[in-house]
Design a protein around this motif. Structure first.
Motif, PDB file in Angstrom:
ATOM      1  N   THR A  25      -0.971   2.019 -29.471  1.00  0.00           N
ATOM      2  CA  THR A  25      -1.066   2.826 -31.167  1.00  0.00           C
ATOM      3  C   THR A  25      -0.372   3.978 -30.104  1.00  0.00           C
ATOM      4  OG1 THR A  25      -3.717   3.486 -29.854  1.00  0.00           O
ATOM      5  CG2 THR A  25      -2.821   1.858 -32.355  1.00  0.00           C
ATOM      6  N   ASN A  26      -0.144   4.136 -28.853  1.00  0.00           N
ATOM      7  CA  ASN A  26       0.482   5.537 -28.717  1.00  0.00           C
ATOM      8  C   ASN A  26       1.599   5.191 -29.124  1.00  0.00           C
ATOM      9  OD1 ASN A  26      -2.267   6.666 -27.241  1.00  0.00           O
ATOM     10  ND2 ASN A  26      -1.037   7.128 -25.648  1.00  0.00           N
ATOM     11  N   ASP A  50       0.169  -4.267 -25.592  1.00  0.00           N
ATOM     12  CA  ASP A  50       0.375  -3.905 -24.275  1.00  0.00           C
ATOM     13  C   ASP A  50       0.126  -2.699 -24.593  1.00  0.00           C
ATOM     14  OD1 ASP A  50       2.408  -3.267 -22.649  1.00  0.00           O
ATOM     15  OD2 ASP A  50       3.689  -2.422 -24.023  1.00  0.00           O
ATOM     16  N   GLY A  51      -1.240  -2.532 -24.131  1.00  0.00           N
ATOM     17  CA  GLY A  51      -2.231  -1.395 -24.351  1.00  0.00           C
ATOM     18  C   GLY A  51      -1.473  -0.669 -23.193  1.00  0.00           C
ATOM     19  N   ARG A  52      -1.760   1.016 -23.045  1.00  0.00           N
ATOM     20  CA  ARG A  52      -1.309   1.035 -21.948  1.00  0.00           C
ATOM     21  C   ARG A  52      -3.008   2.776 -21.880  1.00  0.00           C
ATOM     22  NH1 ARG A  52       4.319   2.244 -22.556  1.00  0.00           N
ATOM     23  NH2 ARG A  52       5.132   0.097 -23.081  1.00  0.00           N
ATOM     24  N   GLY A  53      -2.787   2.738 -20.163  1.00  0.00           N
ATOM     25  CA  GLY A  53      -4.196   3.396 -19.590  1.00  0.00           C
ATOM     26  C   GLY A  53      -3.289   4.607 -18.950  1.00  0.00           C
ATOM     27  N   TRP A  59      -4.126  -1.196 -20.888  1.00  0.00           N
ATOM     28  CA  TRP A  59      -5.697  -1.186 -21.201  1.00  0.00           C
ATOM     29  C   TRP A  59      -6.030  -2.259 -21.546  1.00  0.00           C
ATOM     30  CZ3 TRP A  59      -9.406   1.766 -20.220  1.00  0.00           C
ATOM     31  CH2 TRP A  59     -10.920   1.943 -21.333  1.00  0.00           C
ATOM     32  N   TYR A  68      -9.236   0.745 -30.830  1.00  0.00           N
ATOM     33  CA  TYR A  68      -8.268   1.338 -30.506  1.00  0.00           C
ATOM     34  C   TYR A  68      -7.688   2.428 -30.868  1.00  0.00           C
ATOM     35  CZ  TYR A  68      -9.064  -2.596 -28.439  1.00  0.00           C
ATOM     36  OH  TYR A  68      -9.782  -3.852 -28.096  1.00  0.00           O
ATOM     37  N   SER A  70      -5.288   6.166 -32.282  1.00  0.00           N
ATOM     38  CA  SER A  70      -4.263   7.250 -31.539  1.00  0.00           C
ATOM     39  C   SER A  70      -4.186   8.192 -32.602  1.00  0.00           C
ATOM     40  CB  SER A  70      -2.800   7.433 -31.273  1.00  0.00           C
ATOM     41  OG  SER A  70      -2.750   5.649 -30.357  1.00  0.00           O
ATOM     42  N   ASP A 112     -13.220  10.306 -18.839  1.00  0.00           N
ATOM     43  CA  ASP A 112     -13.309   8.873 -18.820  1.00  0.00           C
ATOM     44  C   ASP A 112     -15.194   8.845 -19.472  1.00  0.00           C
ATOM     45  OD1 ASP A 112     -11.640   7.457 -17.534  1.00  0.00           O
ATOM     46  OD2 ASP A 112     -12.478   7.313 -15.741  1.00  0.00           O
ATOM     47  N   LYS A 119     -17.065   2.511 -17.227  1.00  0.00           N
ATOM     48  CA  LYS A 119     -16.398   2.870 -18.111  1.00  0.00           C
ATOM     49  C   LYS A 119     -16.562   2.615 -19.230  1.00  0.00           C
ATOM     50  CE  LYS A 119     -11.486   4.454 -18.489  1.00  0.00           C
ATOM     51  NZ  LYS A 119     -10.614   4.502 -17.921  1.00  0.00           N
ATOM     52  N   GLY A 122     -11.515   4.981 -22.957  1.00  0.00           N
ATOM     53  CA  GLY A 122     -10.502   5.829 -21.465  1.00  0.00           C
ATOM     54  C   GLY A 122      -9.625   6.633 -23.423  1.00  0.00           C
ATOM     55  N   ILE A 123      -9.189   7.772 -22.563  1.00  0.00           N
ATOM     56  CA  ILE A 123      -8.634   8.521 -23.137  1.00  0.00           C
ATOM     57  C   ILE A 123      -6.763   8.857 -22.498  1.00  0.00           C
ATOM     58  CG2 ILE A 123      -8.324  10.832 -24.641  1.00  0.00           C
ATOM     59  CD1 ILE A 123     -11.207  10.799 -24.782  1.00  0.00           C
ATOM     60  N   LEU A 124      -5.664   7.965 -23.276  1.00  0.00           N
ATOM     61  CA  LEU A 124      -4.524   8.841 -22.772  1.00  0.00           C
ATOM     62  C   LEU A 124      -3.444   9.571 -23.446  1.00  0.00           C
ATOM     63  CD1 LEU A 124      -2.054   8.331 -21.156  1.00  0.00           C
ATOM     64  CD2 LEU A 124      -1.806   6.205 -22.871  1.00  0.00           C
ATOM     65  N   GLY A 142      -9.802   4.172 -26.175  1.00  0.00           N
ATOM     66  CA  GLY A 142      -9.833   2.958 -26.577  1.00  0.00           C
ATOM     67  C   GLY A 142     -11.501   2.829 -25.861  1.00  0.00           C
TER      68      GLY A 142
HETATM   69  C1  BTN Z   1      -7.287   5.252 -19.414  1.00  0.00           C
HETATM   70  O1  BTN Z   1      -6.826   4.536 -18.470  1.00  0.00           O
HETATM   71  O2  BTN Z   1      -8.475   5.243 -19.148  1.00  0.00           O
HETATM   72  C2  BTN Z   1      -6.725   5.360 -20.986  1.00  0.00           C
HETATM   73  C3  BTN Z   1      -6.259   4.436 -21.588  1.00  0.00           C
HETATM   74  C4  BTN Z   1      -6.643   4.428 -23.366  1.00  0.00           C
HETATM   75  C5  BTN Z   1      -6.243   3.661 -24.157  1.00  0.00           C
HETATM   76  C6  BTN Z   1      -6.354   4.068 -25.884  1.00  0.00           C
HETATM   77  S1  BTN Z   1      -6.169   2.518 -26.567  1.00  0.00           S
HETATM   78  C7  BTN Z   1      -5.512   3.300 -28.020  1.00  0.00           C
HETATM   79  C8  BTN Z   1      -4.124   3.887 -27.418  1.00  0.00           C
HETATM   80  N1  BTN Z   1      -3.478   3.023 -27.337  1.00  0.00           N
HETATM   81  C9  BTN Z   1      -3.067   3.197 -26.096  1.00  0.00           C
HETATM   82  O3  BTN Z   1      -1.795   2.139 -25.542  1.00  0.00           O
HETATM   83  N2  BTN Z   1      -3.788   3.372 -25.336  1.00  0.00           N
HETATM   84  C10 BTN Z   1      -4.653   4.278 -25.620  1.00  0.00           C
END
Ligand code: BTN
Length: 261
Positions: A25-26, A50-53, A59, A68, A70, A112, A119, A122-124, A142
């Motif tokens: 979603t980012n 393909d969730g990103r952290g 993620w 999830y 953004s 966090d 945990k 998480g927030i990116l 997330g």
């Molecule tokens: C972390 O590493 O703590 C941050 C995680 C963030 C995850 C969320 S899920 C919704 C949004 N889309 C992503 O790809 N990452 C963030």
């Protein structure tokens, strides 16, 4: 037809865009922002492949269990204030989780959300600049809500509302509470464009306050006692020799001495 769980979420009349399945979603929010999506647009997904952290990590985002989303923000303030939005969102999520579940929730600086030292969210936060001003900010969140089992590699450090309470939660109601809390906290933040008015509240959520932390810096790690954040959202750490260090989010990692927190 499958009911989309966010259907009745009220977000101050703003746009909500929903994906049944998406990469991240980012990434979607950044694309939509480039295409002109307005301030406050919320991108929600049921599943991410393909969730990103943070720090280039991934993620895990299985279908139908968690939240999830953004959010696209287009603040008018100077770019150096933007990293604090991540702390504002952390407070809003912590408050929403506590309100909805009654669980003892805390924040591990900078953003966090933890329950029982594990945990749960998480927030990116990602930002683009246009001629040194903020183009847009994407705050990606997330929250592990109803997930019952975690993969082996994160089992010791990750948890969900279900794992901590044995109950299933309405993701829609939780998302609604996060939005309400964020609206109020964002408004407060805008008054000073920093953490001055939110600092006391944030520090009360912080699990690191007055506890021993290890600051992992490129120039060498050190141990100290964390004393909460200042008005810029920086963590104040007192070294063993009494020297006070100001730790900037994003540049260093802070680890608790016992376990994950
Ligand atoms: C972390 O590493 O703590 C941050 C995680 C963030 C995850 C969320 S899920 C919704 C949004 N889309 C992503 O790809 N990452 C963030």
């Amino acid at each position: 037809m499958k009911t989309q769980y966010y259907m009745h979420t009220k977000w101050a009349g703003k746009n909500i865009i929903f994906y049944e399945k998406t990469g991240s979603t980012n990434i979607d929010a950044k694309r939509l922002a480039q295409e002109g999506a307005p301030h406050g647009t919320l991108v929600v997904a049921e599943e991410q492949t393909d969730g990103r952290g943070r720090r280039g990590r991934s993620w895990q985002a299985p279908a139908g269990k968690n939240i999830y989303f953004s959010m696209i923000l287009r603040p008018k303030f100077a770019a150096e204030h933007a990293s604090m939005l991540t702390l504002v969102m952390a407070m809003s999520v912590a408050r929403a989780i506590r309100e909805r579940s009654g669980l003892e929730t805390g924040i591990k600086w900078p953003n966090d959300i933890v329950v029982n030292k594990k945990k749960i969210c998480g927030i990116l936060t990602e930002m683009t600049l246009e001629e040194r001003a903020i183009g847009y900010v994407v705050v990606g969140v997330g929250i592990n809500v109803n997930q019952q089992v975690f993969p082996e590699d994160i089992r010791e450090t990750a948890t969900s509302l279900f794992c901590e309470s044995g109950r299933i939660f309405s993701r829609e109601e939780l998302l609604q509470s996060v939005m309400e809390a964020f609206e109020a906290d964002y408004e407060t933040f805008l008054k000073t464009e920093d953490m001055s008015l939110l600092r006391k509240d944030y520090n009360a959520w912080l699990v690191n306050t007055d506890s021993q932390v290890k600051v992992l810096e490129p120039t060498g790690d050190y141990v100290g006692i964390a004393h909460g954040i200042n008005e810029k959202g920086e963590l104040l750490v007192e070294r063993e020799n009494g020297q006070l260090e100001i730790v900037y989010a994003g540049e260093v990692s802070v680890r608790g001495i016992c376990g994950y927190v």
